[in-house]
Scaffold this active site. Structure first.
Site: not given
Length: 732
Positions: A419, A621, A617
């Site tokens: 990410d 996600d 995080d």
């Protein structure tokens, strides 16, 4: 791949007494697994513990009773932050050392007598007198546990040690007065050398468990609580949520909390491994056991006891150490029938040498050698000690492995998906462009109100811009966030929308064309830009940006060096994703990714046969973290992300991703090395003893060495050093 547990289950931790080998652990595990309400049981020989996943209404008394019936003790684990295993092994080492020195004091003279006058009656009687306390005092621990097993029709390592030493002792006693060669000293040396091995084994196990011990020592024992009558020092166990605590420079913060007054720097290295102190002021959260360095702080306690961050870390490490790696199953299958097989082989060997024409004494000595050298201690310690040391070293570096099976999966990773926001970048957005034809303060008030209410880092940046221009925001009457697209809601009677083109189209907003060039320019500069407006009309463009973490490029280079490819999957626009990719060294980027499309990308790679890790995080996600073979969740991220991950990284440093994979891979190699050594030891040693090439004394020494060797091999993991702390010529 579903890695979620049933909602109506709980995991109980038990302390186990009486285990000495892999056979013990397997039997306890099987008995627990057959009990009503038990879904899964995992017994850790090295940690003397059992982790049992059960239904909420399980009868704990029935579990302890079932284990008691097979000759072992099972007690429900007590304490908020975990049992001090190091203290347990320290006491065991003290007791075994005492037994060893007493045994040696009697056995050494018996050995000398055997060497210099074995055929004299007085000599044999003297050996008998000397060895008797060794066999029946120092060796009582083995005989008692063997008797317990015999009563329930079972056998374990203690059975083999007890049989071997008693066979040598009673055979010698039988021939003492009728003439013949005695070998009392053999019985004494078996007990003495195996007890010496127990001394080293207990010391090594304690060192293997020391990571949790060091974590436990970090907690504060006292707290200064503000009461109506003034400040009062109390044990930290008496602090309750809401208490106001005074923390002076140099003191440990007693529990998790929020700073009420004061400012200071706090050493959080115990939590993150990061040596640089962190500035704290009013409103900042602080973590229990971290050290206040500079100024006086007053802290409002929020989480205490078992709910603190430190207690959660200890609990997670203990659960990982108590879990069982899949590779251990082979050893379990082998160990389950091993002792019975050894006893049959021993009888066959004894009969063979008698049939071959040798004396009863020779046949007894060879049979005793087989019994002693076959003890499967090394096999039982091979995996759990490596898992204990590897997970403990990880905790010291800010890496928490949730289960032992993670060590196996990590070594097979071929691709890591990242990410962007908060992982490769700092996640701290700053406002860049605010273009509108409306009154600027009106624009900021309406758009800022829904953005701030969304709680997204972009929204926080817009709120910062509003604050800088003294714009007072209001609470939206309605609010809805579309992850990856934007947000809309009702503010002061206006229907406000802020987001990407798909959301603007979906909400039937007009006037987007007027702002297309402004948005494109912001995007070309690598900024995150979006349209904003209200009442069906786009009225401006907002852009924000965050900076790439300085450690990100080193993390990607290290993964490349390990032969692992990297991809960037983000909900941001294509140009911003490409710019970040160029800065950190990732060529493959996917923009405008929703939570579903992130998980879908993981699945696409898995369909190609790749083992995939995901590093994230945020709430968005969680699906990808769950779908991935290995989920790497940043501990400072959301609780949902941390829950979904397999590995929790306690600080926002992307370099921990390759470090976590490397440490897991090193741990797996250590496990495999230990298992190979343990299997080879038994495979080679038993035939060598059976043909008469090993004396019982040498067999006892070899058995003790085999157990200690696998623990010492596992302890090498304590020296694992992250690549960024290695020598300059190490690739970064």
């Amino acid at each position: 791949m579903d890695k979620t547990a049933a909602s109506a289950t709980q995991t109980l931790l038990f302390d186990v007494e009486g285990m000495t080998c892999a056979t013990c652990a397997v039997r306890i595990e099987r008995v627990l697994g057959r009990q009503e309400g038990v879904e899964k049981a995992s017994v850790n020989l090295a940690g003397a513990s059992a982790s049992v996943r059960t239904s909420d209404d399980v009868d704990v008394t029935a579990l302890t009773s079932a284990v008691d019936k097979i000759g072992y003790g099972l007690t429900l684990h007590e304490g908020d932050a975990g049992r001090d295993v190091v203290t347990m092994y320290s006491e065991e080492e003290r007791q075994q050392r005492q037994r060893f020195w007493v045994a040696l004091a009697f056995t050494a003279p018996a050995m000398l007598l055997h060497l210099f006058g074995p055929h004299a009656m007085w000599n044999a009687i003297a050996q008998w007198v000397l060895v008797t306390p060794v066999v029946f005092w120092a060796g009582a621990q083995y005989h008692q546990r063997a008797l317990k097993q015999a009563r329930v029709g079972a056998a374990n390592m203690d059975t083999l040690i007890s049989l071997g030493s008693l066979a040598a002792y009673f055979y010698s006693l039988a021939v003492l007065f009728v003439g013949g060669v005695v070998f009392f000293e053999t019985a004494g040396m078996i007990i003495t050398l195996i007890t010496l091995g127990k001394v080293f084994e207990a010391r090594a196990k304690g060192r293997a468990s020391s990571a949790v011990h060091r974590l436990l020592e970090l907690g504060a024992t006292q707290a200064t609580v503000v009461t109506e009558s003034g400040e009062k020092r109390v044990p930290v166990e008496q602090v309750i949520p809401g208490d106001l605590m005074v923390v002076r420079p140099g003191e440990r913060i007693p529990t998790d909390g929020v700073v009420e007054t004061g400012s200071s720097t706090v050493d959080e290295s115990m939590l993150t491994g990061e040596p640089l102190p962190v500035s704290k002021t009013v409103g900042n959260e602080v973590v229990g056991a971290t050290v206040n360095q500079a100024g006086r702080l007053t802290v409002r306690a929020t989480r205490v006891g078992a709910d603190t961050t430190l207690a959660s870390i200890v609990r997670m490490v203990e659960e990982a150490q108590g879990s069982k790696a899949p590779i251990q199953r082979l050893a379990d299958v082998y160990s389950a029938r091993f002792v019975a097989g050894v006893l049959l082989v021993t009888l066959a060997v004894f009969g063979f040498w008698l049939f071959a024409g040798d004396s009863v004494g020779t046949a007894v000595q060879i049979a005793v050698s087989v019994v002693i050298i076959a003890c499967p201690c090394a096999l039982g310690l091979a995996t759990p000690t490596a898992v204990m040391v590897g997970s403990g070293r990880g905790a010291e570096l800010g890496i928490l492995y949730k289960q032992a099976e993670v060590f196996e999966r990590a070594g097979e990773i071929k691709t890591v998906l990242f990410d962007k926001t908060g992982t490769l970048t700092t996640g701290v957005m700053t406002p860049q462009t605010i273009e509108t034809y409306e009154d600027r303060k009106t624009f900021l008030r309406l758009v800022g109100s829904i953005e701030v209410a969304s709680g997204h880092p972009i929204g926080i940046a817009v709120g910062l811009a509003a604050d800088e221009e003294d714009v007072e925001l209001t609470e939206p009457s309605e609010l809805k966030t579309i992850t990856g697209l934007g947000v809309f809601g009702e503010v002061d009677g206006h229907s406000v929308v802020a987001g990407t083109m798909p959301l603007i189209v979906e909400r039937a907003m007009s006037g987007m064309e007027r702002w297309a060039d402004v948005l494109d320019q912001a995007v070309a500069a690598g900024q995150t830009a979006f349209y904003a407006g209200w009442d069906g009309q786009v009225r401006g463009v907002v852009s924000v940006s965050d900076s790439v973490r300085p450690q990100s490029a080193a993390a990607i280079r290290r993964l490349d060096w390990l032969g692992i490819s990297s991809e960037l999957v983000t909900g941001d626009n294509q140009r911003t994703a490409e710019i970040v990719g160029e800065q950190v060294g990732i060529e493959t980027v996917y923009a405008h990714a929703t939570p579903e499309s992130k998980a879908k990308r993981v699945g696409q790679l898995q369909e190609k046969g790749q083992v995939v890790a995901f590093f994230g995080d945020g709430v968005n996600d969680a699906p990808a973290l769950t779908q991935a073979d290995l989920g790497l969740a940043v501990g400072s991220g959301t609780g949902v992300a941390v829950e979904a991950g397999d590995i929790v990284l306690l600080r926002d440093d992307p370099r921990l991703a390759p470090v976590a994979i490397e440490l897991a891979d090193d741990t797996l190699r250590t496990i495999k090395g230990n298992l190979v050594w343990a299997f080879l030891y038994n495979t080679v040693a038993i035939p060598v003893a059976a043909v008469g090439l090993l004396s019982p004394t040498v067999a006892a020494a070899a058995m003790a060495f085999s157990s200690v060797s696998v623990v010492l091999n596992a302890l090498r993991l304590r020296r694992f050093k992250p690549f960024y702390l290695s020598l300059p010529d190490t690739p970064e």
